[in-house]
Design an enzyme around this catalytic site. Structure first.
Site, mmCIF file in Angstrom:
data_model
loop_
_atom_site.group_PDB
_atom_site.id
_atom_site.type_symbol
_atom_site.label_atom_id
_atom_site.label_comp_id
_atom_site.label_asym_id
_atom_site.label_seq_id
_atom_site.Cartn_x
_atom_site.Cartn_y
_atom_site.Cartn_z
ATOM 1 N N ASP A 1 0.873 -1.256 0.145
ATOM 2 C CA ASP A 1 0.089 0.134 0.097
ATOM 3 C C ASP A 1 0.750 1.252 0.061
ATOM 4 O O ASP A 1 1.845 1.191 0.606
ATOM 5 C CB ASP A 1 -0.938 -0.187 1.342
ATOM 6 N N ASP B 1 -6.955 -1.741 -4.519
ATOM 7 C CA ASP B 1 -8.219 -1.066 -3.432
ATOM 8 C C ASP B 1 -8.837 -0.399 -4.188
ATOM 9 O O ASP B 1 -10.382 -0.646 -3.961
ATOM 10 C CB ASP B 1 -7.433 -0.581 -2.290
#
Length: 200
Positions: free
Chosen positions: A159, A173
């Site tokens: 991330d 995501d």
């Protein structure tokens, strides 16, 4: 009958031809299944194109940020409101469930299997786009969980998009969230994956 057809110019069907001059103008019944099959193939193609684009963008962005940003100071995109900062997330959103990495991997694989099943009767372009976003995002994060450290099915998802006062996430995501929102909208509007519209 033959004399009337000669006068009006309507050809008499040949014996055994099975041609009905009334129904044959548009090609009759067989044309509709063929058109439906072609339409379904186009929708599946659209789903796959979207999924591949999402997957490649997600994979490329993760490779880039790991190489350039990991173990470095965050890059400010919009001051402190939006930064690029690499973290390895072994859990779900907000880092919840780090002990459930294998379980989350199974869920991602199940989502992919469900999408493959729905795609068999897919005739709606909006549904194809939504499922393509979900499929590409699921594959993106599943790739991390399988191939990244510390091991197979236990890997940490990369991330790097870090808004202020919010969870750090990635492009996969984002695609999953957008696909989910689109599916909710389509469901509220009564549009099914097969292109039919129902009203409760």
């Amino acid at each position: 009958m033959a004399e009337a057809e000669r006068i009006t110019g309507t050809p008499e069907p040949e014996p055994g031809s099975g041609t009905d001059p009334v129904a044959g103008a548009e090609g009759g019944g067989p044309a509709e299944p063929e058109q439906g099959a072609a339409r379904g193939k186009r929708r599946i193609a659209a789903l796959l194109v979207v999924a591949v684009l999402v997957y490649l963008l997600d994979l490329g962005s993760k490779l880039l940020v790991v190489e350039k940003l990991e173990h470095h100071e965050p890059i400010e995109v919009i001051g402190t409101l939006l930064q690029f900062s690499v973290i390895r997330n072994r859990g779900a959103a907000f880092g919840i469930g780090e002990a459930l990495t294998i379980f989350l991997t199974i869920i991602a694989a199940a989502v992919i299997a469900v999408i493959a099943r729905i795609a068999r009767k897919l005739y709606s372009l909006p549904w194809a786009l939504a499922l393509g976003l979900l499929l590409g995002g699921a594959f993106g994060n599943l790739t991390d969980r399988i191939f990244r450290s510390p091991g197979v099915f236990e890997g940490g998802v990369v991330d790097f998009i870090a808004p202020a006062h919010f969870a750090v996430f990635n492009l996969a995501d984002s695609a999953i969230v957008c696909g989910g929102i689109l599916i909710v909208i389509l469901s509220f509007r009564g549009l099914d994956p097969d292109g039919t519209v129902h009203k409760d």
